[in-house]
Design an enzyme around this catalytic site. Structure first.
Site, mmCIF file in Angstrom:
data_model
loop_
_atom_site.group_PDB
_atom_site.id
_atom_site.type_symbol
_atom_site.label_atom_id
_atom_site.label_comp_id
_atom_site.label_asym_id
_atom_site.label_seq_id
_atom_site.Cartn_x
_atom_site.Cartn_y
_atom_site.Cartn_z
ATOM 1 C CG HIS A 139 7.893 -28.581 -11.638
ATOM 2 N ND1 HIS A 139 8.917 -27.727 -11.991
ATOM 3 C CD2 HIS A 139 7.571 -28.279 -10.362
ATOM 4 C CE1 HIS A 139 9.187 -26.940 -10.968
ATOM 5 N NE2 HIS A 139 8.389 -27.256 -9.959
ATOM 6 C CG ASP A 186 7.262 -17.143 -10.036
ATOM 7 O OD1 ASP A 186 6.633 -17.268 -8.975
ATOM 8 O OD2 ASP A 186 8.334 -17.744 -10.268
ATOM 9 N NE ARG A 243 5.697 -17.011 -2.446
ATOM 10 C CZ ARG A 243 5.763 -18.130 -3.187
ATOM 11 N NH1 ARG A 243 5.910 -18.061 -4.490
ATOM 12 N NH2 ARG A 243 5.673 -19.284 -2.602
ATOM 13 C CB SER A 286 5.116 -19.708 -7.706
ATOM 14 O OG SER A 286 6.464 -19.818 -8.041
ATOM 15 C CE LYS A 298 8.068 -20.803 -11.383
ATOM 16 N NZ LYS A 298 8.999 -20.717 -10.259
HETATM 17 N N1 URA Z 1 9.016 -23.508 -6.529
HETATM 18 C C1 URA Z 1 8.525 -22.479 -7.229
HETATM 19 O O1 URA Z 1 8.787 -22.346 -8.412
HETATM 20 N N2 URA Z 1 7.739 -21.596 -6.605
HETATM 21 C C2 URA Z 1 7.419 -21.695 -5.308
HETATM 22 O O2 URA Z 1 6.702 -20.854 -4.808
HETATM 23 C C3 URA Z 1 7.946 -22.763 -4.590
HETATM 24 C C4 URA Z 1 8.744 -23.668 -5.226
#
Ligand code: URA
Ligand code: CA
Length: 440
Positions: A82, A161, A168, A183, A187
């Site tokens: 990621h 999320d 946010r 976050s 995932k």
């Molecule tokens: N990418 C994400 O998936 N979440 C965040 O909070 C910031 C970047």
């Protein structure tokens, strides 16, 4: 669940118990806690932060807020990768096929581009016929058959999320290390891989503009992975200029194919970051015993063309035509190709990646909002990097455009992204650090 008390507790800088965090996330997803209370709590987190155990517990609660993918019936160690988001960041399209060619297993859920950053899904779908909307059984079948598959995140993954991130975005609470870490990690965990390699970007084009915050985010995510028993390694890389030379969807596919075809020199930053990510993926995947062996395997997969063949195989499995990567130039045909110059010459002292990404977005390569439609062929190719000398009047980039509506604005934005100096700037590293579990 007294949410008012939980908000007050965080506002005072106290820690939550795992039960409190689990209850909060459960009630938020069920609708019992309204957005305004969640927003107030997240703002308190922005000011007070969270202890590592709290971030771990929040991540676990979010991870289990919806469907999770079970990859346990696939043989081998599944490794995910990621990036926290960058410009010209084409690493997935290079590294996932190389790792698969070495015998690793990559089952990855990616995102779409938003704002100045690109998304792997959009890049893949710039190839005619390709669709990343495949169901989980098909996704797993592709990984089983060829060793890699990249698809879009399913709708029902980590609903907590989805709602928290949207909130946010409109309450100035994106910028918090525990909230970003939970976050991202929730995932990744829900997507089911056994191990995770993170590329945390730092610099003007990244979420984390300074190295200290990038390091802190990297440590938080690595510790969170350890907390839940998923081996996680983070590399911290530079985003003070685009990683690759191409910014745009098909243009980035073309660059990925060039790397996989051995047409990019080893000093190239994109090549270097891909090798480092791939090295840690092979180590976590137990495909190599040390860094030297991992590198040697990756180089062999590149030289032999096995990596490129894996990318082609995945593209075919997702609907692309056999052999379609042999003519990627055809995907990058635009009505206009516009060289961009500066009147004065000098050394390129700085190159703002965010502005370069914004220029590509103006041409239609990216989205300002989720529903915008992108043009797969457009974008730009840089001809110079930070530190290079740029003679007056010599093109430093070429814009690929199909429409003139925002062309001039894109040209001006791109020009504004460069800072020239009379002396060459100090060299800046491409890779700052590698963070592993247990490091202080
Ligand atoms: N990418 C994400 O998936 N979440 C965040 O909070 C910031 C970047
Ligand atoms: Ca280190």
């Amino acid at each position: 669940m007294d949410m008012v008390e939980l908000i007050a507790k965080k506002r005072r800088g106290e820690s939550h118990t795992p039960e409190e965090l689990r209850g909060m996330i459960r009630s938020y997803v069920s609708g019992d806690i309204p957005d305004y209370q969640m927003a107030a709590w997240m703002m308190a987190v922005c000011f007070q932060g969270m202890a590592p155990e709290e971030t771990g517990a929040l991540t676990e609660a979010m991870w289990h807020s919806g469907a999770v993918v079970d990859l346990s019936d696939l043989p081998g160690v599944k490794v995910d990768k990621h990036s926290t988001g960058g410009v010209g960041d084409t690493t997935t399209l290079v590294v996932a096929p190389l790792v698969a060619a070495c015998g690793g297993k990559v089952a990855k859920m990616s995102g779409r581009g938003l704002g100045h950053t690109g998304g792997t899904l959009d890049k893949l779908e710039s190839i005619p016929g390709v669709s990343v909307c495949v169901d989980i059984p098909r996704f797993k079948a592709i990984v089983r058959e060829i060793g890699l598959c990249v698809i879009g995140q399913t709708e029902d993954l980590v609903p907590a999320d989805k709602r928290m991130y949207a909130l946010r975005d409109v309450t100035a609470t994106v910028d918090s290390i525990p909230l970003i870490a939970s976050s991202i990690m929730s995932k990744k965990l829900a997507a089911g891989s056994d191990a995770i390699v993170l590329d945390v970007k730092t610099g003007s084009g990244a979420f984390m503009q300074d190295l200290d915050s990038a390091r802190s985010l990297a440590r938080t995510m690595v510790e969170t992975g350890r907390h839940v028993g998923r081996e996680t390694v983070a590399i911290i890389t530079d985003m003070n200029q685009p990683l690759g030379m191409a910014v745009g969807n098909a243009l980035e596919v073309r660059e990925a194919v060039a790397v996989l075809s051995g047409k990019v020199p080893e000093e190239d930053p994109l090549y270097q970051v891909c090798m480092l990510l791939g090295t840690h993926m092979l180590l976590l995947g137990k495909v190599a015993k040390d860094e030297a062996e991992a590198r040697q395997k990756l180089q062999q997969a590149l030289r032999s063309g096995a990596g490129l063949a894996k990318l082609q195989a995945m593209v075919c499995a997702l609907g692309g035509a056999p052999g379609c990567l042999e003519d990627v130039d055809a995907l990058c045909k635009t009505r206009l190709q516009v060289p961009v110059t500066l009147e004065k010459g000098g050394y390129i002292a700085a190159m703002e990646a965010a502005r370069i990404g914004a220029a590509a977005q103006m041409l239609g390569a990216g989205r300002a909002k989720k529903t915008d439609i992108i043009d797969p062929a457009v974008g730009l190719v840089m001809h110079k990097r930070r530190g290079d000398f740029l003679p007056a009047g010599e093109p430093f980039a070429t814009l690929y455009a199909n429409d003139t509506a925002r062309l001039q604005e894109a040209v001006e934005t791109l020009r504004g992204a460069l800072t020239l100096s009379a002396e060459p700037p100090e060299a800046a590293p491409m890779v700052y650090d590698v963070i592993q579990a247990g490091e202080a």
